[in-house]
Design an enzyme around this catalytic site. Structure first.
Site, PDB file in Angstrom:
ATOM      1  N   SER A   1      -4.677 -11.994  30.938  1.00 29.10           N
ATOM      2  CA  SER A   1      -5.209 -13.337  30.433  1.00 29.10           C
ATOM      3  C   SER A   1      -4.425 -14.497  30.587  1.00 29.10           C
ATOM      4  O   SER A   1      -3.713 -14.553  29.221  1.00 29.10           O
ATOM      5  CB  SER A   1      -6.357 -13.313  30.227  1.00 29.10           C
ATOM      6  OG  SER A   1      -7.257 -14.558  30.539  1.00 29.10           O
TER       7      SER A   1
ATOM      8  N   TYR B   1     -13.418 -14.239  23.866  1.00 29.42           N
ATOM      9  CA  TYR B   1     -12.563 -13.451  24.850  1.00 29.42           C
ATOM     10  C   TYR B   1     -11.004 -13.734  24.888  1.00 29.42           C
ATOM     11  O   TYR B   1     -10.581 -13.005  25.019  1.00 29.42           O
ATOM     12  CB  TYR B   1     -13.082 -14.004  26.363  1.00 29.42           C
ATOM     13  CG  TYR B   1     -12.229 -13.768  27.614  1.00 29.42           C
ATOM     14  CD1 TYR B   1     -11.981 -12.545  27.926  1.00 29.42           C
ATOM     15  CD2 TYR B   1     -11.459 -14.543  27.983  1.00 29.42           C
ATOM     16  CE1 TYR B   1     -11.645 -11.894  29.115  1.00 29.42           C
ATOM     17  CE2 TYR B   1     -10.542 -14.604  29.222  1.00 29.42           C
ATOM     18  CZ  TYR B   1     -11.097 -13.006  29.628  1.00 29.42           C
ATOM     19  OH  TYR B   1     -10.404 -12.729  30.608  1.00 29.42           O
TER      20      TYR B   1
END
Length: 304
Positions: A184, A199
């Site tokens: 990500s 996350y």
């Protein structure tokens, strides 16, 4: 005669311009002109986690169109059946197996057993580790319920590690394979991702895991790669960034997967979609403090 310092500055400027020009040309070639690898050379099967939605589902379709048989892994057996039927109707000549496993709640060893059973008779040459979850909304670290952050760790960190460990022995025996871990931009492109801290931290782990495995197994014929997308028009992006549709800088999962397929087997880390690379380039020009403040302001707005 020009002063020595001016000559040195000119030389350094030329070297810097030359390096940036070479980098730009390499990016243009890799993004638009480089031929994708024949993924069937890695093996006749591909395993995709998080395969019923978004990027995972799009990768499954792309791999099927290349003639690879599929092992689809996801937590929802009904969705797995639906996606399997859709792909089978589109590409009837391939085989598809499904494995229903919830990485967030089910015992990890049980999931590994199911996956090992599924790949026992299959020559898995390509692994797409796409499974991932995040917060239900933007939250400061102290506000995150233990159940939520533990689930994120189990899925994003443990799930990726266990599945990678399951497919490696077969790849090592055959001396070929490709492992793609979906990272990500939250952990690589920007220096921080406030209000989604756990996350981002788990995705940073995925990035480091991929880089280390790339070095460990490159000489064994196994290409390990971390793909670093920015926003893609998925359910996850809708939850995190309130993105409801695709745009110039937010591709559809299908467009992203098409670009991602072209990069498999090359760099240890890449940002396959062209507009994501452009955003990353500009982000690197900005001071970290400015990016931090910008990300924090966005997170606070989404929290409210």
């Amino acid at each position: 005669m020009q002063p020595t310092w001016l000559i040195l500055v000119s030389i350094l400027g030329f070297i810097s311009l030359f390096k940036h020009s070479i980098s730009l040309l390499k990016w243009v070639f890799a993004t638009f002109f480089r031929a994708p690898k024949n993924l069937k050379k890695y093996g006749s099967w591909a395993l995709i986690t998080g395969a019923t939605d978004g990027i995972g589902k799009a990768f499954a379709r792309q791999l099927a169109r290349q003639g690879l048989n599929l092992i689809l892994v996801s937590r929802n057996s009904d969705k797995l059946e639906t996606v399997s039927s859709e792909i089978q109707a589109e590409v009837p000549n391939i085989k598809i197996n499904i494995v229903a496993h919830d990485f967030s709640t089910d015992d990890a060893s049980k999931g590994v057993e199911l996956i090992e059973e599924a790949i026992n008779e299959a020559e898995v040459g390509v692994l797409i580790n796409n499974v991932g979850v995040t917060y239900p909304r933007a939250m400061f670290f102290d506000e995150v319920d233990e159940k939520v952050w533990m689930e994120i760790v189990k899925v994003n960190l443990e799930g990726t590690t266990w599945v990678t460990r399951a497919v490696l022995p077969g790849m090592l025996r055959r001396k070929r394979g490709a492992i793609v871990n979906i990272g990500s931009g939250a952990s690589v492109v920007v220096p921080s991702h406030p209000l989604y801290t756990i996350y981002a931290a788990t995705k940073a782990y995925v990035d480091q895991l991929s880089r280390s495995l790339y070095v460990e197994y490159k000489l064994c014929g196994i290409d390990v790669q971390c793909q670093v997308p920015l926003y893609v028009a998925t359910n996850l992006a809708s939850k995190v960034a309130l993105i409801e549709k695709s745009s110039l800088f937010v591709p559809t999962p299908e467009d992203y997967a098409e670009a991602g397929i072209r990069h498999i087997g090359y760099e240890a880390r890449c940002t396959p979609y062209w507009s994501h690379s452009v955003q990353w380039c500009f982000a690197r020009l900005l001071p970290d403090a400015l990016l931090d403040a910008w990300r924090l302001s966005i997170g606070i707005r989404r929290r409210n």
